[in-house]
Enzyme design. Structure first.
Site, PDB file in Angstrom:
ATOM      1  N   CYS A  12       0.849  -1.198   0.000  1.00 17.84           N
ATOM      2  CA  CYS A  12       0.000   0.000   0.000  1.00 17.84           C
ATOM      3  C   CYS A  12       0.886   1.250   0.000  1.00 17.84           C
ATOM      4  O   CYS A  12       1.694   1.424   0.907  1.00 17.84           O
ATOM      5  CB  CYS A  12      -0.901   0.008   1.231  1.00 17.84           C
ATOM      6  SG  CYS A  12      -2.210  -1.233   1.164  1.00 17.84           S
TER       7      CYS A  12
ATOM      8  N   GLN B 287      -9.709  -9.813 -12.708  1.00 16.97           N
ATOM      9  CA  GLN B 287      -9.615  -8.559 -11.973  1.00 16.97           C
ATOM     10  C   GLN B 287      -9.693  -8.809 -10.466  1.00 16.97           C
ATOM     11  O   GLN B 287     -10.398  -9.709 -10.020  1.00 16.97           O
ATOM     12  CB  GLN B 287     -10.745  -7.619 -12.399  1.00 16.97           C
ATOM     13  CG  GLN B 287     -10.548  -7.022 -13.780  1.00 16.97           C
ATOM     14  CD  GLN B 287      -9.457  -5.959 -13.803  1.00 16.97           C
ATOM     15  OE1 GLN B 287      -8.999  -5.495 -12.755  1.00 16.97           O
ATOM     16  NE2 GLN B 287      -9.019  -5.586 -14.997  1.00 16.97           N
TER      17      GLN B 287
ATOM     18  N   TYR C 205      -5.758  -9.183 -25.815  1.00 12.49           N
ATOM     19  CA  TYR C 205      -5.355  -9.381 -24.417  1.00 12.49           C
ATOM     20  C   TYR C 205      -6.622  -9.779 -23.646  1.00 12.49           C
ATOM     21  O   TYR C 205      -6.958  -9.194 -22.620  1.00 12.49           O
ATOM     22  CB  TYR C 205      -4.721  -8.114 -23.817  1.00 12.49           C
ATOM     23  CG  TYR C 205      -3.678  -7.468 -24.713  1.00 12.49           C
ATOM     24  CD1 TYR C 205      -2.334  -7.822 -24.618  1.00 12.49           C
ATOM     25  CD2 TYR C 205      -4.048  -6.525 -25.678  1.00 12.49           C
ATOM     26  CE1 TYR C 205      -1.388  -7.242 -25.454  1.00 12.49           C
ATOM     27  CE2 TYR C 205      -3.107  -5.948 -26.513  1.00 12.49           C
ATOM     28  CZ  TYR C 205      -1.776  -6.299 -26.394  1.00 12.49           C
ATOM     29  OH  TYR C 205      -0.861  -5.717 -27.225  1.00 12.49           O
TER      30      TYR C 205
ATOM     31  N   ASP D  94      -6.847  -4.529 -23.773  1.00 14.06           N
ATOM     32  CA  ASP D  94      -6.694  -4.550 -22.310  1.00 14.06           C
ATOM     33  C   ASP D  94      -5.320  -5.138 -21.976  1.00 14.06           C
ATOM     34  O   ASP D  94      -5.214  -6.221 -21.403  1.00 14.06           O
ATOM     35  CB  ASP D  94      -7.822  -5.391 -21.693  1.00 14.06           C
ATOM     36  CG  ASP D  94      -7.808  -5.343 -20.172  1.00 14.06           C
ATOM     37  OD1 ASP D  94      -7.063  -4.526 -19.591  1.00 14.06           O
ATOM     38  OD2 ASP D  94      -8.547  -6.145 -19.557  1.00 14.06           O
TER      39      ASP D  94
ATOM     40  N   CYS E 261      -4.177  -0.312 -17.312  1.00 14.21           N
ATOM     41  CA  CYS E 261      -3.790  -0.356 -15.887  1.00 14.21           C
ATOM     42  C   CYS E 261      -2.539   0.473 -15.636  1.00 14.21           C
ATOM     43  O   CYS E 261      -2.150   0.653 -14.487  1.00 14.21           O
ATOM     44  CB  CYS E 261      -3.602  -1.795 -15.419  1.00 14.21           C
ATOM     45  SG  CYS E 261      -2.446  -2.736 -16.406  1.00 14.21           S
TER      46      CYS E 261
HETATM   47  C1  SAM Z   1      -4.920  -6.912 -17.949  1.00 14.94           C
HETATM   48  S1  SAM Z   1      -5.154  -8.602 -18.395  1.00 14.94           S
HETATM   49  C2  SAM Z   1      -6.742  -8.495 -19.154  1.00 14.94           C
HETATM   50  C3  SAM Z   1      -7.510  -9.776 -19.297  1.00 14.94           C
HETATM   51  C4  SAM Z   1      -8.991  -9.639 -19.655  1.00 14.94           C
HETATM   52  N1  SAM Z   1      -9.248  -8.662 -20.698  1.00 14.94           N
HETATM   53  C5  SAM Z   1      -9.838  -9.365 -18.431  1.00 14.94           C
HETATM   54  O1  SAM Z   1     -10.400  -8.254 -18.334  1.00 14.94           O
HETATM   55  O2  SAM Z   1      -9.968 -10.227 -17.561  1.00 14.94           O
HETATM   56  C6  SAM Z   1      -4.024  -8.763 -19.711  1.00 14.94           C
HETATM   57  C7  SAM Z   1      -4.007 -10.122 -20.367  1.00 14.94           C
HETATM   58  O3  SAM Z   1      -3.106 -10.070 -21.486  1.00 14.94           O
HETATM   59  C8  SAM Z   1      -2.368 -11.280 -21.549  1.00 14.94           C
HETATM   60  N2  SAM Z   1      -1.141 -10.913 -22.307  1.00 14.94           N
HETATM   61  C9  SAM Z   1      -0.002 -10.336 -21.852  1.00 14.94           C
HETATM   62  N3  SAM Z   1       0.814 -10.048 -22.881  1.00 14.94           N
HETATM   63  C10 SAM Z   1       0.177 -10.432 -24.021  1.00 14.94           C
HETATM   64  C11 SAM Z   1       0.494 -10.378 -25.408  1.00 14.94           C
HETATM   65  N4  SAM Z   1       1.642  -9.863 -25.832  1.00 14.94           N
HETATM   66  N5  SAM Z   1      -0.418 -10.858 -26.276  1.00 14.94           N
HETATM   67  C12 SAM Z   1      -1.605 -11.383 -25.839  1.00 14.94           C
HETATM   68  N6  SAM Z   1      -1.937 -11.466 -24.544  1.00 14.94           N
HETATM   69  C13 SAM Z   1      -1.074 -10.994 -23.652  1.00 14.94           C
HETATM   70  C14 SAM Z   1      -2.178 -11.704 -20.116  1.00 14.94           C
HETATM   71  O4  SAM Z   1      -1.972 -13.089 -20.030  1.00 14.94           O
HETATM   72  C15 SAM Z   1      -3.514 -11.265 -19.495  1.00 14.94           C
HETATM   73  O5  SAM Z   1      -4.472 -12.299 -19.539  1.00 14.94           O
END
Ligand code: SAM
Length: 399
Positions: A76, A209, A238, A327, A354
């Site tokens: 935190c 999340q 993503y 995302d 994020c």
């Molecule tokens: C912030 S999370 C979002 C997941 C989803 N949209 C959700 O809201 O639950 C980002 C996701 O991107 C995936 N990821 C990371 N780098 C990536 C890449 N280069 N190409 C595709 N997926 C990727 C991660 O495994 C993760 O599941």
């Protein structure tokens, strides 16, 4: 050293100056006069912790957690700030990143979610020290700080007897409080979550999340921004376990690099017109893969049809795309991916971010290609920490 502390900066600290040098100070608030102890020396800047407050900000409150202190738990960053001051801090950081990196003035404000800002964390990764006790990591360190309770963890996680016992054979302990039922230590078994009116089944390491209201809040904002029509086609890049594909209500191609995430999407969205591609986004768009580790994997797609291997970019680039959800992780999307999306000519993109700095850089790339920012919201999905989430609507040139 004695410092007068200035504005907050991205990363959970404020900026101060000492004898011409920039100092990033944690555990302080803007306007305070503090005694700070240097924790790291770098070329051009120092990191420091405020260890004594000589003149306190009116926004200062006593941190409820005894471990939210210099040299203790690093989780935190903002427990010493009132809830309103935390929102103002995050708002200032977002606006500053947009101004500096996207060259965009904005009056966006970070919005609070219901609740008092504690007991929200539904996923906690405890670390285990060599001595066998579980705890949380010190800031920018691998040192495990022993704690007896984490106040931002969900009450059901706080009740689990994880921190009172020894863990001789493990390095990490993952604890999840699913949408329904009590918290559990997870190692391999699937977890069920509810969001966007559906149930999702995920492996323990698939992304979900952390704040209990996050998935629904983000999905509702994405839908409100994109206003998808049932006949439209989406890319959910993503995509994780498929939260946004489920919420959009149109056909979509979901791209997710982690096998656990792609598997969760396949399992959870089997009844929807969603094609899941297990691949990095770069590779699925036909770009050379920037990330090691994923370079050799052949993407595979499944969606109503029997599983078969496809070249990811064939699946993506053949056919019309109307709307895109992005995302990405904290690194952002990158200019190459933004340009490929631009060339695919969707009418709109919803960007869920994020990290405000990576988002602002990607936003600048979109703006330079003629896109317009059609809307922006930001949510405090991580109270007491410096993190927050931003959702932006980008409208294609000429739309
Ligand atoms: C912030 S999370 C979002 C997941 C989803 N949209 C959700 O809201 O639950 C980002 C996701 O991107 C995936 N990821 C990371 N780098 C990536 C890449 N280069 N190409 C595709 N997926 C990727 C991660 O495994 C993760 O599941």
């Amino acid at each position: 050293m004695e410092l007068v502390v200035g504005a907050p900066a991205h990363g959970g600290h404020c900026v101060a100056r000492h004898e011409g040098q920039v100092v990033f100070v944690r555990h302080a608030l803007p306007g305070e006069r503090v005694i700070a102890e240097v924790t790291e020396e770098h070329k051009g800047y120092l990191r420091a912790d405020a260890v004594e407050i000589l003149e306190a900000s009116p926004d200062r409150v006593p941190a409820p957690c005894p471990y939210a202190r210099p040299d203790l738990c690093g989780g935190c960053d903002l427990q010493h700030a009132s809830p309103r001051a935390q929102l103002e801090w995050k708002t200032a950081v977002l606006r500053e990143q947009l101004q500096r990196l996207a060259r965009l003035g904005s009056d966006v404000s970070v919005e609070a979610l219901p609740g008092d800002g504690f007991g929200w964390r539904t996923r906690v990764r405890y670390r285990v020290a060599a001595a066998g006790y579980a705890g949380l990591l010190k800031h920018r360190s691998n040192e495990v700080v022993p704690i007896d309770r984490c106040l931002i963890a969900h009450p059901s996680i706080q009740e689990l007897p994880v921190l009172a016992r020894q863990w001789p054979d493990v390095d990490v302990i993952d604890v999840v409080k699913p949408s329904e039922g009590p918290a559990q230590v997870v190692s391999g078994q699937a977890v069920r979550e509810r969001a966007a009116g559906r149930e999702f089944e995920l492996g323990a390491s698939a992304f979900w999340q952390v704040h209990p209201d996050a998935a629904d809040t983000l999905a509702a904002t994405v839908v409100e921004f994109l206003r998808p029509e049932p006949h439209e086609r989406a890319w959910d890049l993503y995509g994780g376990a498929g939260l946004f594909s489920a919420a959009l209500g149109c056909s979509s191609v979901l791209v997710e690099a982690s096998p656990e995430g792609a598997e969760a999407a396949r399992r959870s969205l089997a009844d929807l017109p969603v094609t899941v591609i297990e691949s990095t986004v770069e590779r699925a768009l036909g770009l050379a893969d920037a990330r090691r580790g994923h370079a050799g994997r052949q993407p595979a797609a499944v969606g109503g049809r029997p599983r078969r291997d496809v070249r990811g970019h064939e699946a993506l680039l053949h056919g019309q795309v109307d709307i895109v959800v992005l995302d990405p992780p904290r690194t952002g999307v990158g200019a190459r991916v933004v340009k490929m999306i631009h060339e695919a000519r969707p009418r709109a993109v919803a960007y869920v971010a994020c990290d405000p700095a990576a988002f602002a850089r990607d936003l600048r790339t979109f703006l330079d290609l003629g896109w317009k920012l059609g809307g922006i919201r930001a949510y405090d999905l991580f109270p007491q920490t410096h993190h927050f989430e931003t959702v932006a609507l980008l409208e294609a040139p000429g739309s």
